[in-house]
Write a protein that holds these residues in place. Structure first.
Motif, short mmCIF file in Angstrom:
data_model
loop_
_atom_site.label_atom_id
_atom_site.label_comp_id
_atom_site.label_asym_id
_atom_site.label_seq_id
_atom_site.Cartn_x
_atom_site.Cartn_y
_atom_site.Cartn_z
N THR A 1 23.26 -47.81 10.94
CA THR A 1 24.24 -47.56 9.98
C THR A 1 24.88 -48.36 9.30
OG1 THR A 1 24.86 -46.10 11.90
CG2 THR A 1 26.60 -46.45 9.85
N ALA A 2 24.88 -47.86 8.65
CA ALA A 2 25.30 -48.31 7.08
C ALA A 2 27.41 -48.44 6.42
CB ALA A 2 24.38 -48.10 5.16
N THR A 3 27.73 -49.81 7.09
CA THR A 3 28.71 -49.23 6.97
C THR A 3 29.20 -50.41 6.30
OG1 THR A 3 29.21 -51.72 8.50
CG2 THR A 3 29.03 -49.16 9.69
N PRO A 4 30.56 -50.30 5.53
CA PRO A 4 31.20 -51.19 4.43
C PRO A 4 31.56 -52.68 5.17
CG PRO A 4 32.34 -48.89 4.86
CD PRO A 4 32.06 -49.16 5.90
N GLU A 5 32.06 -53.00 6.19
CA GLU A 5 31.89 -54.13 7.13
C GLU A 5 30.10 -54.51 6.97
OE1 GLU A 5 34.77 -51.64 8.21
OE2 GLU A 5 32.36 -51.38 8.85
N ARG A 6 28.92 -54.01 7.26
CA ARG A 6 27.61 -55.00 7.47
C ARG A 6 26.81 -54.50 5.64
NH1 ARG A 6 25.42 -50.60 12.31
NH2 ARG A 6 26.22 -52.00 13.55
N ARG A 7 27.64 -54.41 5.13
CA ARG A 7 28.16 -54.11 3.57
C ARG A 7 28.35 -55.81 2.96
NH1 ARG A 7 25.59 -50.35 0.58
NH2 ARG A 7 25.84 -48.20 2.43
N GLN A 8 29.11 -55.83 3.91
CA GLN A 8 29.72 -57.65 3.52
C GLN A 8 29.14 -58.92 3.45
OE1 GLN A 8 33.31 -58.49 4.93
NE2 GLN A 8 34.63 -56.27 4.90
N SER A 9 27.48 -59.20 4.43
CA SER A 9 26.98 -59.60 4.45
C SER A 9 25.73 -59.44 4.61
CB SER A 9 26.89 -60.06 6.03
OG SER A 9 26.65 -59.13 6.92
N ILE A 10 25.31 -57.98 4.42
CA ILE A 10 23.80 -57.71 3.78
C ILE A 10 23.35 -55.81 2.56
CG2 ILE A 10 22.57 -58.67 5.99
CD1 ILE A 10 22.85 -55.67 6.44
N ASP A 11 22.57 -55.66 2.12
CA ASP A 11 22.25 -55.11 1.06
C ASP A 11 21.97 -54.02 1.92
OD1 ASP A 11 23.53 -56.19 -0.87
OD2 ASP A 11 21.75 -56.64 -1.83
N PHE A 12 21.99 -52.60 1.54
CA PHE A 12 21.41 -51.18 2.17
C PHE A 12 20.27 -50.30 1.38
CE2 PHE A 12 24.71 -52.06 5.41
CZ PHE A 12 23.74 -52.05 7.71
N SER A 13 19.09 -50.00 1.47
CA SER A 13 18.65 -49.05 0.94
C SER A 13 19.61 -47.89 0.92
CB SER A 13 17.27 -48.94 1.30
OG SER A 13 17.79 -47.52 2.70
N GLU A 14 18.75 -46.85 0.39
CA GLU A 14 19.52 -45.15 0.49
C GLU A 14 18.80 -44.60 2.19
OE1 GLU A 14 20.76 -44.04 -2.26
OE2 GLU A 14 20.68 -45.35 -3.44
N PRO A 15 20.06 -44.54 2.26
CA PRO A 15 20.40 -43.55 2.91
C PRO A 15 19.00 -43.15 3.68
CG PRO A 15 21.68 -42.55 1.98
CD PRO A 15 21.75 -43.24 1.29
N TYR A 16 18.47 -42.58 4.90
CA TYR A 16 17.44 -41.42 5.88
C TYR A 16 17.27 -40.69 6.48
CZ TYR A 16 16.45 -45.31 9.18
OH TYR A 16 16.16 -46.44 9.96
N VAL A 17 18.57 -41.09 6.68
CA VAL A 17 19.28 -40.51 8.48
C VAL A 17 21.05 -40.21 8.03
CG1 VAL A 17 19.47 -40.38 10.91
CG2 VAL A 17 17.37 -41.21 10.21
#
Length: 258
Positions: free
Chosen positions: A88-104
């Motif tokens: 899951t692309a969460t705000p917390e995880r976005r602090q340490s890594i990047d994410f692609s566009e969602p696929y699910v």
């Protein structure tokens, strides 16, 4: 001198080998997205997506089976190039890594014992509830943020969590809709599935911060797979049962992002 030349050659060969390979981290314990098949090979929806990304980059793909709570560390330290693991692309995880566009697109749901008094999310807030969660997941995060009066039990495997519910040792397990449906289907006599989402979530490919070139290529592959029917084909191959269950309950399927 020969020793230094040999070391230099070895480092050059290692760098070359890595440059021709895309290393993807996944926790292969979550069928149908990532699992170890009967032949001992890592398989699933995410694995096929990873292979498509590798093809687009012209690279050989290597999958590394890593426990879920270690995936972000592996990405940040460079042990893997991507994370494809129903993340899951969460705000917390976005602090340490990047994410692609969602696929699910999915949501958090609840599995309870057959005789449990829990009928909705509101019932989870009764003081003294015992809630099991999978360590490092958004289910754990949601429970700790929203159920201050509950006893939270964090375990590191799906099977351990579901058995807590089957044995009525806890009041509920909080996890994603697909898993809740599948585990209820395996234990219909002892569990109930409460599928109305506690919150909606999206899954995306995890990338190291700042790797914009790789992110662009990953997004191109995901967009192409949505437009050419690849995700529909993966659903037919790996998720026919889940799609039928969601359709029967009037829930949008996970690849329907809008």
């Amino acid at each position: 001198m020969l020793r230094y030349l040999a070391l230099s050659l070895l480092l050059t060969l290692c760098a070359c080998t890595r440059s021709n390979k895309l290393i993807i981290g996944t926790d292969a314990t979550y069928p149908p997205f990532e699992f170890v098949d009967a032949a001992g090979q890592i398989s699933g929806v995410d694995i096929e997506v990873g292979r498509e990304i590798g093809k687009a980059l012209g690279k050989e793909v290597e999958f590394r089976n890593i426990n879920f709570d270690g995936l972000i560390t592996a990405l940040r330290t460079g042990s893997v190039d991507l994370v494809l693991s129903s993340m899951t692309a969460t705000p917390e995880r976005r602090q340490s890594i990047d994410f692609s566009e969602p696929y699910v697109k999915t949501g958090l749901a609840i599995l309870v014992a057959k005789g449990s008094k829990v009928q909705s999310a509101a019932d989870l807030k009764t003081p003294g509830r015992k809630i099991v969660v999978r360590l490092g997941t958004t289910g754990e995060t949601w429970a700790r943020e929203n159920l201050k009066d509950a006893k939270i039990i964090a375990l590191d495997a799906d099977v351990s969590c579901v058995m807590e519910v089957v044995n009525a040792s806890v009041d509920a397990w909080i996890y994603d809709q697909l898993s809740i449906m599948n585990h209820h289907a395996k234990h219909p006599e002892t569990t109930r599935a409460l599928l109305s989402p506690l919150r909606e979530e999206v899954w995306a490919v995890g990338l190291k911060k700042g790797n914009e070139e790789l992110k662009t290529k990953v997004n191109e592959v995901l967009a192409r797979m949505r437009s050419d029917g690849s995700f529909t084909q993966l659903a037919e191959r790996f998720m026919a049962k889940e799609k039928a269950m969601m359709n029967a309950q009037g829930l949008p399927f996970v690849f329907e992002l809008k």
